[in-house]
Scaffold this motif. Structure first.
Motif, mmCIF file in Angstrom:
data_model
loop_
_atom_site.group_PDB
_atom_site.id
_atom_site.type_symbol
_atom_site.label_atom_id
_atom_site.label_comp_id
_atom_site.label_asym_id
_atom_site.label_seq_id
_atom_site.Cartn_x
_atom_site.Cartn_y
_atom_site.Cartn_z
ATOM 1 N N SER A 13 0.688 -1.190 0.075
ATOM 2 C CA SER A 13 -0.016 -0.086 0.025
ATOM 3 C C SER A 13 1.051 1.336 0.093
ATOM 4 C CB SER A 13 -0.884 0.137 1.121
ATOM 5 O OG SER A 13 -1.188 1.189 1.766
ATOM 6 N N THR A 14 0.694 2.250 -1.011
ATOM 7 C CA THR A 14 1.406 3.497 -0.894
ATOM 8 C C THR A 14 1.305 4.120 0.364
ATOM 9 O OG1 THR A 14 -0.471 4.295 -2.126
ATOM 10 C CG2 THR A 14 1.341 3.503 -3.319
ATOM 11 N N SER A 15 0.159 4.027 1.133
ATOM 12 C CA SER A 15 0.007 4.937 2.178
ATOM 13 C C SER A 15 0.760 4.182 3.346
ATOM 14 C CB SER A 15 -1.537 4.844 2.669
ATOM 15 O OG SER A 15 -2.344 5.714 1.828
ATOM 16 N N GLN A 36 -1.186 -2.462 -5.862
ATOM 17 C CA GLN A 36 -0.964 -2.606 -4.448
ATOM 18 C C GLN A 36 -1.714 -3.976 -4.040
ATOM 19 O OE1 GLN A 36 -1.682 1.765 -2.530
ATOM 20 N NE2 GLN A 36 -3.602 0.763 -3.295
ATOM 21 N N GLY A 41 -9.243 1.211 2.067
ATOM 22 C CA GLY A 41 -9.775 2.433 2.020
ATOM 23 C C GLY A 41 -10.460 2.682 3.630
ATOM 24 N N LEU A 55 -2.572 5.008 -8.364
ATOM 25 C CA LEU A 55 -2.652 4.881 -6.857
ATOM 26 C C LEU A 55 -1.576 5.589 -6.171
ATOM 27 C CD1 LEU A 55 -2.795 0.808 -7.483
ATOM 28 C CD2 LEU A 55 -4.913 2.381 -6.834
ATOM 29 N N SER A 57 -0.308 8.394 -2.765
ATOM 30 C CA SER A 57 -0.048 8.957 -1.475
ATOM 31 C C SER A 57 0.695 10.132 -1.438
ATOM 32 C CB SER A 57 0.172 7.761 -0.198
ATOM 33 O OG SER A 57 -0.614 6.734 -0.370
ATOM 34 N N LYS A 105 -18.809 6.346 -8.383
ATOM 35 C CA LYS A 105 -17.611 6.500 -7.802
ATOM 36 C C LYS A 105 -16.393 6.458 -8.647
ATOM 37 C CE LYS A 105 -14.655 5.213 -3.584
ATOM 38 N NZ LYS A 105 -14.866 4.903 -2.349
ATOM 39 N N ILE A 109 -10.648 8.607 -1.334
ATOM 40 C CA ILE A 109 -9.403 9.305 -0.697
ATOM 41 C C ILE A 109 -9.466 8.690 0.945
ATOM 42 C CG2 ILE A 109 -8.607 11.725 0.263
ATOM 43 C CD1 ILE A 109 -10.339 12.752 -2.244
ATOM 44 N N ILE A 126 -4.743 8.422 -2.204
ATOM 45 C CA ILE A 126 -5.913 8.762 -3.096
ATOM 46 C C ILE A 126 -5.851 7.513 -4.320
ATOM 47 C CG2 ILE A 126 -6.774 10.104 -5.198
ATOM 48 C CD1 ILE A 126 -5.418 12.586 -3.452
ATOM 49 N N GLY A 127 -6.970 6.985 -4.518
ATOM 50 C CA GLY A 127 -7.170 6.029 -5.759
ATOM 51 C C GLY A 127 -8.074 6.476 -6.826
HETATM 52 C C1 BTN Z 1 -11.950 4.884 0.092
HETATM 53 O O1 BTN Z 1 -12.678 4.985 -0.983
HETATM 54 O O2 BTN Z 1 -12.378 4.663 1.072
HETATM 55 C C2 BTN Z 1 -10.668 5.383 -0.262
HETATM 56 C C3 BTN Z 1 -9.801 4.591 -0.889
HETATM 57 C C4 BTN Z 1 -8.217 4.983 -0.918
HETATM 58 C C5 BTN Z 1 -7.296 4.051 -1.866
HETATM 59 C C6 BTN Z 1 -5.989 4.687 -1.806
HETATM 60 S S1 BTN Z 1 -5.200 3.894 -3.410
HETATM 61 C C7 BTN Z 1 -3.577 4.676 -2.715
HETATM 62 C C8 BTN Z 1 -3.415 4.615 -1.306
HETATM 63 N N1 BTN Z 1 -3.116 3.532 -0.722
HETATM 64 C C9 BTN Z 1 -3.924 2.685 -0.009
HETATM 65 O O3 BTN Z 1 -3.674 1.589 0.678
HETATM 66 N N2 BTN Z 1 -5.156 3.191 0.063
HETATM 67 C C10 BTN Z 1 -5.220 4.597 -0.772
#
Ligand code: BTN
Length: 244
Positions: A13-15, A36, A41, A55, A57, A105, A109, A126-127
């Motif tokens: 995951s980038t986050s 990822q 989310g 994808l 962050s 959708k 975010i 952000i995806g």
């Molecule tokens: C949502 O709709 O609940 C938020 C989704 C966010 C997804 C992005 S993709 C890049 C970043 N890395 C993650 O693990 N989540 C966000």
């Protein structure tokens, strides 16, 4: 804000990457991935991606305004709205964090804080569905992509650049005490006037949405009673057109 882009083919995951490495990384650094394996989310949901997704962050760690950090997801949402508009799209925001096109959708975010004794960093993930052409059931009814809306293939890096440009401008205003993202978010609120089901802790209530407030909360009416909702405590159902 300078943005160094750190690229990955596949990463959990980038986050999570920015949250684990925030100490050695710089303010404004962006982690970008093609795939990822553990994208997530809001509210513990899994974020599925396929070939067409953008994808990324953003790491925020300097001069954080702790008392208003909860507004950052809305600021990021406003940045997406502005960026979409430069592409000729007509987006809306489903409070707090979904960016919709034609009621479906197209981006999500999630902003997460990293705290020790104080707030050390904020990671904005952000995806965006950019070139996705099909969605598995049950997403099909409620998801879309930029290319489906614009009928052309879009360069994901171009979308990234536009989002970062809008983000920088709104974040600069916010840092200087000017919440210019609030009127943008308010003007594109998809839920206003709609009746939705609200999962409020253990209760499920039917409410009518009045609008987003200057402090980022959502004002809804349950009968005559006003409720002010914080982004973290609710999920809203039955708001996508085909599911009504
Ligand atoms: C949502 O709709 O609940 C938020 C989704 C966010 C997804 C992005 S993709 C890049 C970043 N890395 C993650 O693990 N989540 C966000």
């Amino acid at each position: 804000m300078a943005h160094r882009i750190i690229r990955f083919e596949t990463i959990p995951s980038t986050s999570d990457y920015l949250k684990s490495n925030y100490r050695t990384l710089s303010d404004g650094d962006v982690a970008l991935a093609h795939h990822q394996s553990q994208g997530h989310g809001r509210l513990g949901r899994v974020w599925e991606d396929d070939e067409g997704s953008l994808l990324f962050s953003i790491l925020l760690k300097d001069h954080l305004k702790t008392e208003s950090a909860h507004l950052i997801p809305l600021l990021a949402g406003a940045a997406c709205l502005e960026a979409y508009k430069t592409l000729g799209l007509n987006p809306m925001v489903k409070w707090p964090n979904d960016i919709l096109i034609d009621g479906k959708k197209s981006a999500g975010i999630i902003a997460e804080g990293v705290s020790q004794t104080k707030l050390e960093a904020i990671v904005v993930g952000i995806g965006v569905n950019v070139n996705n052409t099909h969605f598995p059931e049950p997403l099909k009814q409620k998801a879309t992509s930029l290319s489906l809306a614009l009928h052309q293939v879009i360069d994901p890096e171009e979308v990234l650049e536009r989002i970062l440009t809008s983000f920088d401008s709104l974040y600069k205003d916010y840092s200087e005490g000017n919440d210019t993202f609030i009127p943008i978010i308010k003007a594109h609120s998809y839920l206003d006037g709609r009746e939705v089901f609200l999962n409020y802790y253990d209760e499920r209530k039917k409410v009518k949405v009045q609008g987003i407030q200057n402090d980022g909360r959502l004002l809804v009416l349950e009968g005559e009673k006003e409720l002010l909702l914080e982004a973290g405590e609710v999920s809203l159902e039955n708001v996508y057109p085909t599911l009504k």
